[in-house]
Scaffold this motif. Structure first.
Motif, PDB file in Angstrom:
ATOM      1  N   ALA A  22       0.829  -1.202   0.000  1.00 29.43           N
ATOM      2  CA  ALA A  22       0.000   0.000   0.000  1.00 29.43           C
ATOM      3  C   ALA A  22       0.868   1.258   0.000  1.00 29.43           C
ATOM      4  O   ALA A  22       0.615   2.194  -0.763  1.00 29.43           O
ATOM      5  CB  ALA A  22      -0.935  -0.010   1.205  1.00 29.43           C
ATOM      6  N   GLU A  23       1.890   1.273   0.836  1.00 29.34           N
ATOM      7  CA  GLU A  23       2.773   2.439   0.912  1.00 29.34           C
ATOM      8  C   GLU A  23       3.518   2.659  -0.401  1.00 29.34           C
ATOM      9  O   GLU A  23       3.678   3.791  -0.846  1.00 29.34           O
ATOM     10  CB  GLU A  23       3.773   2.269   2.049  1.00 29.34           C
ATOM     11  CG  GLU A  23       3.153   2.385   3.419  1.00 29.34           C
ATOM     12  CD  GLU A  23       4.119   2.066   4.543  1.00 29.34           C
ATOM     13  OE1 GLU A  23       5.251   1.588   4.273  1.00 29.34           O
ATOM     14  OE2 GLU A  23       3.746   2.287   5.711  1.00 29.34           O
ATOM     15  N   GLU A  29      -4.651  -0.329   2.151  1.00 28.19           N
ATOM     16  CA  GLU A  29      -4.265  -1.615   2.740  1.00 28.19           C
ATOM     17  C   GLU A  29      -5.324  -2.671   2.454  1.00 28.19           C
ATOM     18  O   GLU A  29      -4.994  -3.831   2.217  1.00 28.19           O
ATOM     19  CB  GLU A  29      -4.043  -1.480   4.245  1.00 28.19           C
ATOM     20  CG  GLU A  29      -2.729  -0.830   4.587  1.00 28.19           C
ATOM     21  CD  GLU A  29      -2.473  -0.797   6.080  1.00 28.19           C
ATOM     22  OE1 GLU A  29      -2.803  -1.781   6.781  1.00 28.19           O
ATOM     23  OE2 GLU A  29      -1.944   0.220   6.546  1.00 28.19           O
ATOM     24  N   GLU A  30      -6.578  -2.276   2.453  1.00 25.55           N
ATOM     25  CA  GLU A  30      -7.661  -3.217   2.148  1.00 25.55           C
ATOM     26  C   GLU A  30      -7.522  -3.754   0.720  1.00 25.55           C
ATOM     27  O   GLU A  30      -7.666  -4.952   0.476  1.00 25.55           O
ATOM     28  CB  GLU A  30      -9.013  -2.534   2.319  1.00 25.55           C
ATOM     29  CG  GLU A  30     -10.186  -3.448   2.090  1.00 25.55           C
ATOM     30  CD  GLU A  30     -11.517  -2.762   2.306  1.00 25.55           C
ATOM     31  OE1 GLU A  30     -12.516  -3.294   1.802  1.00 25.55           O
ATOM     32  OE2 GLU A  30     -11.562  -1.710   2.960  1.00 25.55           O
ATOM     33  N   GLN A  31      -7.219  -2.866  -0.227  1.00 30.52           N
ATOM     34  CA  GLN A  31      -7.000  -3.302  -1.603  1.00 30.52           C
ATOM     35  C   GLN A  31      -5.786  -4.224  -1.683  1.00 30.52           C
ATOM     36  O   GLN A  31      -5.804  -5.231  -2.403  1.00 30.52           O
ATOM     37  CB  GLN A  31      -6.797  -2.100  -2.519  1.00 30.52           C
ATOM     38  CG  GLN A  31      -8.051  -1.283  -2.734  1.00 30.52           C
ATOM     39  CD  GLN A  31      -7.771   0.008  -3.470  1.00 30.52           C
ATOM     40  OE1 GLN A  31      -6.795   0.705  -3.188  1.00 30.52           O
ATOM     41  NE2 GLN A  31      -8.641   0.336  -4.409  1.00 30.52           N
ATOM     42  N   ALA A  32      -4.738  -3.882  -0.959  1.00 29.83           N
ATOM     43  CA  ALA A  32      -3.530  -4.705  -0.951  1.00 29.83           C
ATOM     44  C   ALA A  32      -3.825  -6.100  -0.406  1.00 29.83           C
ATOM     45  O   ALA A  32      -3.385  -7.097  -0.963  1.00 29.83           O
ATOM     46  CB  ALA A  32      -2.436  -4.027  -0.126  1.00 29.83           C
ATOM     47  N   ARG A  33      -4.599  -6.170   0.661  1.00 33.20           N
ATOM     48  CA  ARG A  33      -4.968  -7.474   1.231  1.00 33.20           C
ATOM     49  C   ARG A  33      -5.786  -8.295   0.234  1.00 33.20           C
ATOM     50  O   ARG A  33      -5.609  -9.510   0.129  1.00 33.20           O
ATOM     51  CB  ARG A  33      -5.751  -7.284   2.524  1.00 33.20           C
ATOM     52  CG  ARG A  33      -4.909  -6.773   3.658  1.00 33.20           C
ATOM     53  CD  ARG A  33      -5.735  -6.526   4.911  1.00 33.20           C
ATOM     54  NE  ARG A  33      -5.100  -5.585   5.805  1.00 33.20           N
ATOM     55  CZ  ARG A  33      -4.046  -5.841   6.554  1.00 33.20           C
ATOM     56  NH1 ARG A  33      -3.508  -7.031   6.531  1.00 33.20           N
ATOM     57  NH2 ARG A  33      -3.517  -4.924   7.339  1.00 33.20           N
ATOM     58  N   GLY A  34      -6.657  -7.627  -0.506  1.00 36.81           N
ATOM     59  CA  GLY A  34      -7.444  -8.314  -1.528  1.00 36.81           C
ATOM     60  C   GLY A  34      -6.561  -8.890  -2.625  1.00 36.81           C
ATOM     61  O   GLY A  34      -6.764 -10.034  -3.061  1.00 36.81           O
ATOM     62  N   LEU A  35      -5.587  -8.119  -3.053  1.00 42.30           N
ATOM     63  CA  LEU A  35      -4.659  -8.614  -4.078  1.00 42.30           C
ATOM     64  C   LEU A  35      -3.854  -9.801  -3.556  1.00 42.30           C
ATOM     65  O   LEU A  35      -3.653 -10.780  -4.283  1.00 42.30           O
ATOM     66  CB  LEU A  35      -3.710  -7.496  -4.529  1.00 42.30           C
ATOM     67  CG  LEU A  35      -4.321  -6.399  -5.386  1.00 42.30           C
ATOM     68  CD1 LEU A  35      -3.275  -5.325  -5.669  1.00 42.30           C
ATOM     69  CD2 LEU A  35      -4.870  -6.964  -6.689  1.00 42.30           C
ATOM     70  N   ILE A  36      -3.401  -9.718  -2.328  1.00 44.32           N
ATOM     71  CA  ILE A  36      -2.636 -10.816  -1.735  1.00 44.32           C
ATOM     72  C   ILE A  36      -3.497 -12.067  -1.656  1.00 44.32           C
ATOM     73  O   ILE A  36      -3.031 -13.171  -1.957  1.00 44.32           O
ATOM     74  CB  ILE A  36      -2.075 -10.421  -0.354  1.00 44.32           C
ATOM     75  CG1 ILE A  36      -1.022  -9.326  -0.524  1.00 44.32           C
ATOM     76  CG2 ILE A  36      -1.499 -11.626   0.374  1.00 44.32           C
ATOM     77  CD1 ILE A  36      -0.633  -8.626   0.770  1.00 44.32           C
ATOM     78  N   SER A  37      -4.767 -11.904  -1.314  1.00 40.92           N
ATOM     79  CA  SER A  37      -5.678 -13.054  -1.248  1.00 40.92           C
ATOM     80  C   SER A  37      -5.851 -13.693  -2.620  1.00 40.92           C
ATOM     81  O   SER A  37      -5.924 -14.914  -2.738  1.00 40.92           O
ATOM     82  CB  SER A  37      -7.039 -12.622  -0.714  1.00 40.92           C
ATOM     83  OG  SER A  37      -6.943 -12.254   0.629  1.00 40.92           O
ATOM     84  N   MET A  38      -5.942 -12.869  -3.655  1.00 41.40           N
ATOM     85  CA  MET A  38      -6.160 -13.382  -5.011  1.00 41.40           C
ATOM     86  C   MET A  38      -4.894 -13.939  -5.657  1.00 41.40           C
ATOM     87  O   MET A  38      -4.940 -14.953  -6.347  1.00 41.40           O
ATOM     88  CB  MET A  38      -6.717 -12.284  -5.912  1.00 41.40           C
ATOM     89  CG  MET A  38      -8.148 -11.940  -5.633  1.00 41.40           C
ATOM     90  SD  MET A  38      -8.855 -10.826  -6.859  1.00 41.40           S
ATOM     91  CE  MET A  38      -7.920  -9.333  -6.582  1.00 41.40           C
ATOM     92  N   LEU A  39      -3.769 -13.252  -5.433  1.00 46.19           N
ATOM     93  CA  LEU A  39      -2.547 -13.563  -6.179  1.00 46.19           C
ATOM     94  C   LEU A  39      -1.485 -14.319  -5.385  1.00 46.19           C
ATOM     95  O   LEU A  39      -0.538 -14.822  -5.967  1.00 46.19           O
ATOM     96  CB  LEU A  39      -1.914 -12.270  -6.707  1.00 46.19           C
ATOM     97  CG  LEU A  39      -2.779 -11.419  -7.626  1.00 46.19           C
ATOM     98  CD1 LEU A  39      -2.095 -10.092  -7.898  1.00 46.19           C
ATOM     99  CD2 LEU A  39      -3.057 -12.165  -8.918  1.00 46.19           C
ATOM    100  N   GLY A  40      -1.604 -14.316  -4.079  1.00 44.04           N
ATOM    101  CA  GLY A  40      -0.542 -14.891  -3.268  1.00 44.04           C
ATOM    102  C   GLY A  40       0.475 -13.824  -2.927  1.00 44.04           C
ATOM    103  O   GLY A  40       0.170 -12.632  -2.950  1.00 44.04           O
TER     104      GLY A  40
END
Length: 58
Positions: A22-23, A29-40
Motif C-alpha cells: 500500500a505504501e 491496505e484493504e486493496q492490498a490485502r485483496g490482491l494478496i488473497s487473489m494472487l498470493g
C-alpha cells in the motif's frame, strides 16, 4: 513493540506485505490485502496489479 498491531497480536508476514504494498503503490491496505488473497505473495505480480488498480481508481 514494532510488530504489534495494537491489540496484542503480532503482525503476520501478509500483514506486513499489505502495508508495504500500500505504501509503495498508493493503494489502500484493504486493496492490498485483496490482491494478496487473489494472487498470493509474489511481489512482482502484486506490484504490477497494484499499479493497474491505482491507475483505474484515478
Amino acid at each position: 513493540m514494532g510488530d504489534d498491531k495494537g491489540d496484542g497480536s503480532r503482525m503476520t508476514e501478509r500483514d506486513k506485505l499489505a502495508i508495504h504494498l500500500a505504501e509503495e503503490t498508493g493503494i489502500t491496505e484493504e486493496q492490498a490485502r485483496g490482491l494478496i488473497s487473489m494472487l498470493g505473495t509474489d511481489r512482482n505480480s502484486l506490484l504490477r496489479e497494484a499499479r493497474v488498480l491505482r491507475q483505474q481508481s484515478r
